[in-house]
Design a protein around this motif. Structure first.
Motif, short mmCIF file in Angstrom:
data_model
loop_
_atom_site.label_atom_id
_atom_site.label_comp_id
_atom_site.label_asym_id
_atom_site.label_seq_id
_atom_site.Cartn_x
_atom_site.Cartn_y
_atom_site.Cartn_z
N TRP A 153 0.87 -1.04 0.09
CA TRP A 153 0.01 0.22 0.01
C TRP A 153 0.92 1.14 0.22
CZ3 TRP A 153 -4.83 -0.85 -0.64
CH2 TRP A 153 -5.66 -1.87 0.02
N ALA A 154 0.46 2.37 -0.68
CA ALA A 154 1.09 3.63 -0.74
C ALA A 154 -0.03 4.60 -0.53
CB ALA A 154 2.13 3.87 -1.98
N ASP A 155 0.10 5.52 0.29
CA ASP A 155 -0.83 6.76 0.45
C ASP A 155 -0.93 7.68 -0.64
OD1 ASP A 155 -2.63 8.43 2.33
OD2 ASP A 155 -0.98 10.01 1.65
N GLU A 156 0.20 7.56 -1.59
CA GLU A 156 0.08 8.45 -2.63
C GLU A 156 -0.80 7.67 -3.63
OE1 GLU A 156 4.13 8.81 -0.73
OE2 GLU A 156 3.03 7.31 -1.34
N LEU A 157 -0.76 6.69 -3.88
CA LEU A 157 -1.67 5.77 -4.78
C LEU A 157 -3.11 5.78 -4.56
CD1 LEU A 157 0.28 2.64 -5.59
CD2 LEU A 157 0.66 4.64 -6.66
N MET A 158 -3.19 5.67 -3.14
CA MET A 158 -4.57 5.82 -2.81
C MET A 158 -5.27 7.23 -2.94
SD MET A 158 -5.75 2.85 -1.58
CE MET A 158 -4.71 1.47 -1.22
#
Length: 219
Positions: A153-158
């Motif tokens: 998971w990566a916050d930027e992608l979300m």
């Protein structure tokens, strides 16, 4: 060499990897310098390396994969902050291990949508490699995912995704309110034989084709 190289990179990285990461930091800073500063590039590259190392990604490819992961995250960050470097909708395919369903969906989406959209995949508990049978059945469709790798998971992608697709794993906790969210109840190919995986692949391809058409990305 930019001023964030070296000390900003993972202290656990071997000297050879540190050299590769220094060069990667310079490339990414040049590529994204108009949207983020060098310190942000170094931070994201650092964390990408650390996350992939923790997963147990093949060390021979770790630094190169960290650069690829950081590039995706920087692209997403620019988009999330309204400074997109690429037009069109962004789709994120998520599952637990990012080793089967989400990788197939990403492969089909990239093939069908091309440069008209952005797409990424990630997992809540990434495996160390993409399922080789998944790679094989995708090759039967002319889609090469042999060089893909599981990513966390990566916050930027979300934040950047317009559409988030849960591939049937129930990994919904990090989903950000307000984004379009779909659940695709599909069986996990892990531990299955090639015929079963072909069936999963075909079901994913059908759903991706519908998504691409729905987003107006055909033709």
């Amino acid at each position: 060499m930019n001023e964030t190289s070296g000390a900003a990179l993972p202290s656990t990285a071997p000297d050879t990897d540190r050299m590769i990461l220094d060069e990667a930091s310079e490339r990414l800073t040049e590529e994204f310098g108009s949207v983020v500063d060098a310190a942000t590039v170094a931070r994201i590259l650092d964390s990408s390396y650390a996350h992939l190392e923790a997963i147990g990604i093949d060390h021979a490819r770790l630094a190169a994969f960290a650069e690829r992961s950081a590039r995706e995250r920087l692209t997403a960050l620019a988009r999330a902050e309204g400074r997109a470097v690429r037009t069109g909708p962004a789709v994120l395919f998520v599952c637990t291990h990012n080793a089967g369903r989400s990788q197939m969906a990403l492969g089909f989406f990239n093939r069908l949508a091309g440069a008209r959209a952005s797409a990424w995949s990630c997992g809540s508990a990434p495996d160390t490699a993409v399922n080789p049978l998944v790679v094989a059945v995708m090759a039967e469709r002319g889609v090469d995912i042999a060089d893909e790798f599981p990513k966390p998971w990566a916050d930027e992608l979300m934040r950047a995704a317009d559409v988030v697709i849960d591939m049937g794993c129930g990994d919904t906790a990090p989903i950000i309110a307000g984004h379009r969210f779909e659940q695709w109840p599909l069986p996990d190919p892990a531990g299955e034989g090639i015929e079963e995986i072909r069936g999963i692949r075909d079901a994913i391809e059908l759903r991706v084709r519908r998504l691409v058409a729905n987003l107006g990305l055909t033709g």
